[in-house]
Structures are given as C-alpha cells and as structure tokens.
Design a protein around this motif. Sequence first.
Motif, short mmCIF file in Angstrom:
data_model
loop_
_atom_site.label_atom_id
_atom_site.label_comp_id
_atom_site.label_asym_id
_atom_site.label_seq_id
_atom_site.Cartn_x
_atom_site.Cartn_y
_atom_site.Cartn_z
N SER A 10 153.97 0.48 -24.15
CA SER A 10 152.64 -0.14 -24.26
C SER A 10 152.81 -1.47 -24.98
O SER A 10 153.57 -1.58 -25.95
CB SER A 10 151.69 0.76 -25.07
OG SER A 10 151.56 2.03 -24.48
N ASN A 40 150.45 -4.70 -26.63
CA ASN A 40 149.17 -5.30 -27.00
C ASN A 40 149.39 -6.78 -27.29
O ASN A 40 150.30 -7.14 -28.06
CB ASN A 40 148.59 -4.62 -28.24
CG ASN A 40 148.22 -3.18 -27.98
OD1 ASN A 40 147.43 -2.89 -27.11
ND2 ASN A 40 148.80 -2.27 -28.75
N SER A 66 147.61 -10.60 -28.35
CA SER A 66 146.46 -11.11 -29.09
C SER A 66 146.53 -12.63 -29.21
O SER A 66 147.60 -13.24 -29.10
CB SER A 66 146.40 -10.49 -30.49
OG SER A 66 147.59 -10.77 -31.22
N THR A 77 142.08 -10.09 -27.20
CA THR A 77 143.08 -9.01 -27.12
C THR A 77 143.20 -8.53 -25.69
O THR A 77 142.28 -8.70 -24.87
CB THR A 77 142.70 -7.80 -28.02
OG1 THR A 77 141.45 -7.27 -27.57
CG2 THR A 77 142.61 -8.20 -29.48
N HIS A 135 145.86 -5.47 -23.23
CA HIS A 135 146.97 -4.53 -23.29
C HIS A 135 147.41 -4.11 -21.90
O HIS A 135 146.66 -4.23 -20.92
CB HIS A 135 146.62 -3.29 -24.12
CG HIS A 135 145.56 -2.43 -23.49
ND1 HIS A 135 144.21 -2.61 -23.76
CD2 HIS A 135 145.64 -1.40 -22.62
CE1 HIS A 135 143.52 -1.71 -23.07
NE2 HIS A 135 144.35 -0.97 -22.37
N ARG A 181 150.12 -0.90 -20.05
CA ARG A 181 150.96 0.29 -20.25
C ARG A 181 151.70 0.58 -18.96
O ARG A 181 151.17 0.42 -17.86
CB ARG A 181 150.14 1.52 -20.66
CG ARG A 181 149.36 1.35 -21.95
CD ARG A 181 148.63 2.63 -22.32
NE ARG A 181 149.57 3.63 -22.84
CZ ARG A 181 149.57 4.91 -22.48
NH1 ARG A 181 148.72 5.34 -21.56
NH2 ARG A 181 150.42 5.76 -23.02
#
Length: 424
Positions: free
Chosen positions: A220, A222, A224, A283, A285, A287
């Motif tokens: 995963s 993330n 920003s 933000t 993300h 996966r």
Amino acid sequence: MSALTVPESQLAAPAHGPAVARPETPVAAQPLPGGLDQWLAERHGELIAVRRHLHAHPELSHQEFETTALVAGELRVAGLTPRLLPSGNGVICDIGEGGPVVALRADMDALPIDDPKEVEYRSTVPGVAHACGHDVHTAILLGAGQALARLADAGALPGRVRLVFQPAEEASPSGAPQMIAAGALTDVAAIFGLHCAPRLPTGTVAVRTGPLTAATDIVSVNVSGPGGHTARPHLTVDLVHALSRLVVDVPALLDRRLDPRARVSLVFGSIAAGQAPNAIPATGHARGTVRVLGREAWREAPELITQLMQEVAAATGATASVDYVRGVPPVVNDARATELIAEAARLALGPDEVTEAELSMGGEDFGFYLEQVPGSMIRLGTGIADAAPMDIHQAGFDVDERAINHGVRVMVHTALASLARFTD
C-alpha cells in the motif's frame, strides 16, 4: 467411520450433483497393501458424506472450530490420538511410532463467497463457501489417515506419518506458521500436499519440480502534498498524476531491477484520490499485490519496491509512505520429493495419469513448510466431465467426488514410498 454417511441409493453413475459417483480404481493402478483398495471402496460414501457436511457448513479462516472438532472425532474413531492447537482450530495427529516421520497436510478454511449451487450440500452459511476445495483436501487426508492407521495396527507401517490439518490458508497471517510453531514439522523428513485442480480431468494429477506457486504480498502506498486548484497545477503537487506514475512506472522499473527469471508481478487493484474534478487532492492511495516465483527476489522485493515508490513519487514532488505486508513465500517443490510423489501417483492412478503442472502466480502458504523441510505439492484433477470449465475461488465451485478416493490413494502411496526411502 462415523454417523456421516451417504445412502447406498445415492451411489450412482458419475454425475454432477447430489448423486455420488461409485468409486473406481484406475485400471493401470497398483493395489494398495493390506486390502486397502476394498476398504476404501466400502467407505467411499462415508468420505463423500464428510466432504458434503464440510461443504454445507463452511468456516472462514481462523474460525474452523467445528471443522476441527469433526476431524478430531473422526481420527479418534480410527483409534488415533489427535492433538488440537491451543487455539482450538487445527489438528496434528501422528500415526505409527519411531522414525522416519513424513507429514501430509490439508487446509480446512473456506472463502467469503456465496454458494449458488442447487445441490443438497450447498453452503448453509450465507456468504461463505468452500470455493477452493479445502473440504475435499480435508476429506482426503482423513481417508488417508484412516487407511494408514489400519496398516499401523497391522504392524505394516515402517515409520511415522503426521497428519497436519491446517487452518487459515486463505488468510494473512495464514495458518502454516501457527502449525509449525505447534510442532507440525518436528522430526519431519519431508512434507506433501495436494490441491484441487478443476481444469484437470478427474483421475489425473499434475506435478512440477521447482516453483509451483508465487509468493504473494500486499503493498500500500499513501501519497501526500499541499493540494490546490486544477487551474494551477504548477503551484501545488498533482497527486493524481503522481499516483498514475506510481502504478505505471514502478512495475516497469521492477522488470529492470530484478532477475527476469524470478517472474515478479506487481499489479494494483485499488487506486483513489480526490472527489472534485477541479480540485487537486492533498492525499491519495493505491494498493496492489506483489507476486514472485523466486525466493531470492521475494526477499529483495520489500526494500526495492519501497525505494522505487519513494523515488517515483519524489520526482513528481509528492511524498510517499509505503506499507509492505508479507503474505506467503513461493511454493518451491523439492526435486527428490517431487520425483517421489510423482512415482507414487503413477502407482496410485496409472503411469499415463501424471502430467506436468503449470506455474501459477496464485499464493499458497504450503511454501512456509517448504522453507523448513523438503517436500512437494501436486495438483489433483477434480474436473467434472461434460460440465462448463470451472476455476477455484469461483462461486458455485464443485468437484467430481471420485477425486476423493483418487487423492486418498495418492497420499497413501506417497506416505509409504517416503517412509521406505527414508528408512533405506
């Protein structure tokens, strides 16, 4: 065996559905010792009943308490002394005495999948089904254990066979490390397992030396940044662009940084960032899964993938935080163990019924055992004749139940051949 039985009236010609196909010993097969072929034929309906009971009452990973109780009860009826895991959802049971010790493994958990089949043994648990054949694996290992117990009682078992009924193969963390910690591999010289293969004809098996299935991990990331207006991307960090670069560039870069023979696959299944079409989010993300056939490349993957993601993100101005979660190692079959189980399968089913298995990028936690001791996993044909092609993890999954007797024969021949080899 138990009160679980299928009436004689349901024993019919091979068919898909509630009727039970009469057992058959392949014409070219070598007989099992001690009259076990006749014994196995007589108990065919009981093994089918066990499988159907499990199929109708599936349990998810780490919740296999009723399945464990059934397995332990059947083993006690056979005069054996099963040992439950402290958690109560796994079984280890030795047959015979002394050494060498050979282990046979089955997994017991089901999947969070609906079962739409119109059969009497359809799942009674909403949203849970044995769509991978673990009910079949469990019934096979029970039958093999009961057959081997008869040989042990007659003094005809030259060593010890350990039955390993494992929970949580489908979960992460999976159950194999739990079984190993409980002593499943103590003093074990080799371990063997099988897996349903619905695209192989019933009565056949497929074997393979070396990699059989891939290591499977989850990554995963993330990202920003400050966020901003889509009219002025030069004043902020375009996180949607950054994510798109990550999911495109990192898999491509991996192909240039790892040995191509390792067969590394990074595929993203989830990506999200923002909601408004005119606002750059702060933000986002993504996966995905990492699948690797080579052990060395699998060991290198976490550090390398984390580094690549951070480098690609930095090139866009974004900050990346990576969470890499180990899943299962690759199943890499030992050459001698594979030769042994292949020969045992030829004895059990006939010399023309053993083929080469294809590589799979799917995961299987049997690989944990093979990191500790030699062993091999094979594919057991469970295909239903004249039915539409089926795959594991598919709603409505079912098998030709004659495969249960075939699997028992293969496992018993394998155990005896292994004990004989390690005794020599």
